[in-house]
Design a protein around this motif. Structure first.
Motif, PDB file in Angstrom:
ATOM      1  N   LEU A  16     -50.906  -8.259  18.318  1.00 48.00           N
ATOM      2  CA  LEU A  16     -51.514  -9.270  17.454  1.00 48.00           C
ATOM      3  C   LEU A  16     -50.604  -9.586  16.268  1.00 48.00           C
ATOM      4  O   LEU A  16     -50.506 -10.732  15.836  1.00 48.00           O
ATOM      5  N   LEU A  17     -49.917  -8.574  15.762  1.00 48.40           N
ATOM      6  CA  LEU A  17     -49.016  -8.790  14.630  1.00 48.40           C
ATOM      7  C   LEU A  17     -47.834  -9.682  15.030  1.00 48.40           C
ATOM      8  O   LEU A  17     -47.422 -10.544  14.246  1.00 48.40           O
ATOM      9  N   HIS A  18     -47.305  -9.502  16.217  1.00 48.12           N
ATOM     10  CA  HIS A  18     -46.227 -10.378  16.706  1.00 48.12           C
ATOM     11  C   HIS A  18     -46.701 -11.841  16.698  1.00 48.12           C
ATOM     12  O   HIS A  18     -45.983 -12.731  16.255  1.00 48.12           O
ATOM     13  N   MET A  19     -47.902 -12.054  17.211  1.00 47.27           N
ATOM     14  CA  MET A  19     -48.416 -13.419  17.330  1.00 47.27           C
ATOM     15  C   MET A  19     -48.696 -14.029  15.956  1.00 47.27           C
ATOM     16  O   MET A  19     -48.383 -15.201  15.721  1.00 47.27           O
ATOM     17  N   ALA A  20     -49.267 -13.247  15.051  1.00 50.10           N
ATOM     18  CA  ALA A  20     -49.516 -13.746  13.697  1.00 50.10           C
ATOM     19  C   ALA A  20     -48.192 -14.094  13.021  1.00 50.10           C
ATOM     20  O   ALA A  20     -48.085 -15.121  12.334  1.00 50.10           O
ATOM     21  N   ALA A  21     -47.177 -13.259  13.202  1.00 48.80           N
ATOM     22  CA  ALA A  21     -45.865 -13.503  12.596  1.00 48.80           C
ATOM     23  C   ALA A  21     -45.229 -14.773  13.157  1.00 48.80           C
ATOM     24  O   ALA A  21     -44.668 -15.580  12.408  1.00 48.80           O
ATOM     25  N   ARG A  22     -45.307 -14.958  14.460  1.00 49.81           N
ATOM     26  CA  ARG A  22     -44.708 -16.132  15.101  1.00 49.81           C
ATOM     27  C   ARG A  22     -45.326 -17.429  14.587  1.00 49.81           C
ATOM     28  O   ARG A  22     -44.637 -18.421  14.356  1.00 49.81           O
ATOM     29  N   HIS A  23     -46.636 -17.412  14.415  1.00 52.88           N
ATOM     30  CA  HIS A  23     -47.344 -18.639  14.038  1.00 52.88           C
ATOM     31  C   HIS A  23     -47.502 -18.801  12.529  1.00 52.88           C
ATOM     32  O   HIS A  23     -48.130 -19.759  12.073  1.00 52.88           O
ATOM     33  N   GLY A  24     -46.939 -17.876  11.753  1.00 51.07           N
ATOM     34  CA  GLY A  24     -46.957 -18.012  10.302  1.00 51.07           C
ATOM     35  C   GLY A  24     -48.299 -17.714   9.658  1.00 51.07           C
ATOM     36  O   GLY A  24     -48.571 -18.188   8.559  1.00 51.07           O
ATOM     37  N   HIS A  25     -49.110 -16.908  10.305  1.00 52.18           N
ATOM     38  CA  HIS A  25     -50.432 -16.568   9.765  1.00 52.18           C
ATOM     39  C   HIS A  25     -50.343 -15.302   8.920  1.00 52.18           C
ATOM     40  O   HIS A  25     -50.706 -14.205   9.355  1.00 52.18           O
ATOM     41  N   ALA A  26     -49.851 -15.471   7.699  1.00 51.91           N
ATOM     42  CA  ALA A  26     -49.662 -14.325   6.806  1.00 51.91           C
ATOM     43  C   ALA A  26     -50.985 -13.628   6.499  1.00 51.91           C
ATOM     44  O   ALA A  26     -51.031 -12.403   6.400  1.00 51.91           O
ATOM     45  N   ASN A  27     -52.058 -14.404   6.357  1.00 53.96           N
ATOM     46  CA  ASN A  27     -53.355 -13.791   6.054  1.00 53.96           C
ATOM     47  C   ASN A  27     -53.834 -12.909   7.204  1.00 53.96           C
ATOM     48  O   ASN A  27     -54.390 -11.831   6.977  1.00 53.96           O
ATOM     49  N   VAL A  28     -53.599 -13.323   8.426  1.00 57.20           N
ATOM     50  CA  VAL A  28     -53.985 -12.517   9.584  1.00 57.20           C
ATOM     51  C   VAL A  28     -53.102 -11.272   9.667  1.00 57.20           C
ATOM     52  O   VAL A  28     -53.599 -10.160   9.877  1.00 57.20           O
ATOM     53  N   ALA A  29     -51.804 -11.449   9.470  1.00 56.41           N
ATOM     54  CA  ALA A  29     -50.884 -10.308   9.491  1.00 56.41           C
ATOM     55  C   ALA A  29     -51.270  -9.294   8.423  1.00 56.41           C
ATOM     56  O   ALA A  29     -51.290  -8.084   8.674  1.00 56.41           O
ATOM     57  N   ASP A  30     -51.590  -9.763   7.234  1.00 55.02           N
ATOM     58  CA  ASP A  30     -52.002  -8.873   6.150  1.00 55.02           C
ATOM     59  C   ASP A  30     -53.280  -8.123   6.531  1.00 55.02           C
ATOM     60  O   ASP A  30     -53.393  -6.912   6.317  1.00 55.02           O
ATOM     61  N   HIS A  31     -54.229  -8.822   7.107  1.00 50.24           N
ATOM     62  CA  HIS A  31     -55.487  -8.181   7.524  1.00 50.24           C
ATOM     63  C   HIS A  31     -55.220  -7.095   8.568  1.00 50.24           C
ATOM     64  O   HIS A  31     -55.786  -6.002   8.486  1.00 50.24           O
ATOM     65  N   LEU A  32     -54.373  -7.366   9.520  1.00 49.02           N
ATOM     66  CA  LEU A  32     -54.050  -6.377  10.551  1.00 49.02           C
ATOM     67  C   LEU A  32     -53.432  -5.119   9.927  1.00 49.02           C
ATOM     68  O   LEU A  32     -53.782  -3.993  10.293  1.00 49.02           O
ATOM     69  N   LEU A  33     -52.537  -5.307   8.981  1.00 47.52           N
ATOM     70  CA  LEU A  33     -51.909  -4.165   8.319  1.00 47.52           C
ATOM     71  C   LEU A  33     -52.916  -3.389   7.472  1.00 47.52           C
ATOM     72  O   LEU A  33     -52.877  -2.153   7.421  1.00 47.52           O
ATOM     73  N   GLN A  34     -53.840  -4.104   6.842  1.00 44.22           N
ATOM     74  CA  GLN A  34     -54.867  -3.426   6.042  1.00 44.22           C
ATOM     75  C   GLN A  34     -55.815  -2.622   6.937  1.00 44.22           C
ATOM     76  O   GLN A  34     -56.229  -1.520   6.574  1.00 44.22           O
ATOM     77  N   VAL A  35     -56.138  -3.158   8.104  1.00 42.14           N
ATOM     78  CA  VAL A  35     -56.985  -2.428   9.046  1.00 42.14           C
ATOM     79  C   VAL A  35     -56.288  -1.154   9.493  1.00 42.14           C
ATOM     80  O   VAL A  35     -56.910  -0.102   9.631  1.00 42.14           O
ATOM     81  N   CYS A  36     -54.985  -1.230   9.701  1.00 40.10           N
ATOM     82  CA  CYS A  36     -54.217  -0.030  10.060  1.00 40.10           C
ATOM     83  C   CYS A  36     -54.403   1.063   9.017  1.00 40.10           C
ATOM     84  O   CYS A  36     -54.523   2.236   9.341  1.00 40.10           O
ATOM     85  N   LYS A  37     -54.398   0.672   7.764  1.00 38.72           N
ATOM     86  CA  LYS A  37     -54.552   1.651   6.683  1.00 38.72           C
ATOM     87  C   LYS A  37     -55.946   2.262   6.682  1.00 38.72           C
ATOM     88  O   LYS A  37     -56.116   3.440   6.375  1.00 38.72           O
ATOM     89  N   ILE A  38     -56.928   1.462   7.032  1.00 37.37           N
ATOM     90  CA  ILE A  38     -58.313   1.937   7.035  1.00 37.37           C
ATOM     91  C   ILE A  38     -58.556   2.929   8.164  1.00 37.37           C
ATOM     92  O   ILE A  38     -59.174   3.969   7.958  1.00 37.37           O
ATOM     93  N   ILE A  39     -58.070   2.601   9.365  1.00 35.01           N
ATOM     94  CA  ILE A  39     -58.364   3.470  10.510  1.00 35.01           C
ATOM     95  C   ILE A  39     -57.525   4.733  10.507  1.00 35.01           C
ATOM     96  O   ILE A  39     -57.841   5.698  11.178  1.00 35.01           O
ATOM     97  N   LYS A  40     -56.437   4.704   9.731  1.00 39.51           N
ATOM     98  CA  LYS A  40     -55.572   5.889   9.592  1.00 39.51           C
ATOM     99  C   LYS A  40     -55.183   6.487  10.936  1.00 39.51           C
ATOM    100  O   LYS A  40     -55.316   7.681  11.153  1.00 39.51           O
ATOM    101  N   ALA A  41     -54.697   5.633  11.806  1.00 44.27           N
ATOM    102  CA  ALA A  41     -54.236   6.097  13.115  1.00 44.27           C
ATOM    103  C   ALA A  41     -52.811   6.615  12.987  1.00 44.27           C
ATOM    104  O   ALA A  41     -51.917   6.222  13.703  1.00 44.27           O
ATOM    105  N   ASP A  42     -52.633   7.522  12.049  1.00 43.29           N
ATOM    106  CA  ASP A  42     -51.305   8.063  11.793  1.00 43.29           C
ATOM    107  C   ASP A  42     -50.952   9.123  12.828  1.00 43.29           C
ATOM    108  O   ASP A  42     -51.803   9.827  13.325  1.00 43.29           O
ATOM    109  N   ASP A  43     -49.699   9.199  13.118  1.00 46.43           N
ATOM    110  CA  ASP A  43     -49.202  10.256  13.990  1.00 46.43           C
ATOM    111  C   ASP A  43     -48.517  11.281  13.095  1.00 46.43           C
ATOM    112  O   ASP A  43     -47.331  11.172  12.797  1.00 46.43           O
TER     113      ASP A  43
END
Length: 151
Positions: A16-43
């Motif tokens: 999803l981040l690739h697609m948001a980046a390609r189409h210039g959807h910074a708000n969507v890309a930012d949301h995806l990154l923020q969700v990553c921080k919330i779910i804490k799917a850290d390795d």
């Protein structure tokens, strides 16, 4: 958002981040990154945060990251977002041997190139045939980029 969907790639290996980046959807890309921080799917074993993992994911064929996609399409807002998210992330070359700064220089995207050079701690700038972004700027006779790259 289901965390599995964050990492799910299409047939070309694009997230999803690739697609948001390609189409210039910074708000969507930012949301995806923020969700990553919330779910804490850290390795923790590898020491990789969820956001870093997402930023490093590459497509299957071209081996492009989301930053490659944003640069390909001259999406400055997305470039700013991605580079500020993790300025220490080394962006490797894609399958064609192009790093994001090299792509920006080759395509004449001055603002995108400046953003990467200013924000990233040590951006790799190599490209095909052992050319750097600086080589590309010389070949294109682009004085502005030469100044930005050497400064």
């Amino acid at each position: 958002m289901c965390s599995n969907l964050l990492w799910k790639a299409n047939k070309r290996g694009e997230t999803l981040l690739h697609m948001a980046a390609r189409h210039g959807h910074a708000n969507v890309a930012d949301h995806l990154l923020q969700v990553c921080k919330i779910i804490k799917a850290d390795d923790q074993e590898l020491g990789i945060t969820a956001t870093r993992r997402m930023l490093q994911m590459t497509s299957h064929g071209a081996k492009d990251t989301a930053l490659h996609e944003a640069v390909h399409y001259n999406n400055l807002d997305v470039v700013q977002l991605l580079t500020k998210e993790d300025p220490s992330l080394p962006y490797d070359a894609n399958k064609a041997g192009e790093t994001p700064p090299y792509l920006a220089a080759e395509r004449g995207y001055k603002r995108v190139l400046e953003e990467i050079l200013i924000t990233c701690y040590s951006p790799a700038d190599h490209g095909p045939y052992d050319r750097s972004a600086l080589h590309t700027s010389v070949l294109r006779n682009d004085i502005d980029k030469l100044i930005a790259l050497s400064g």
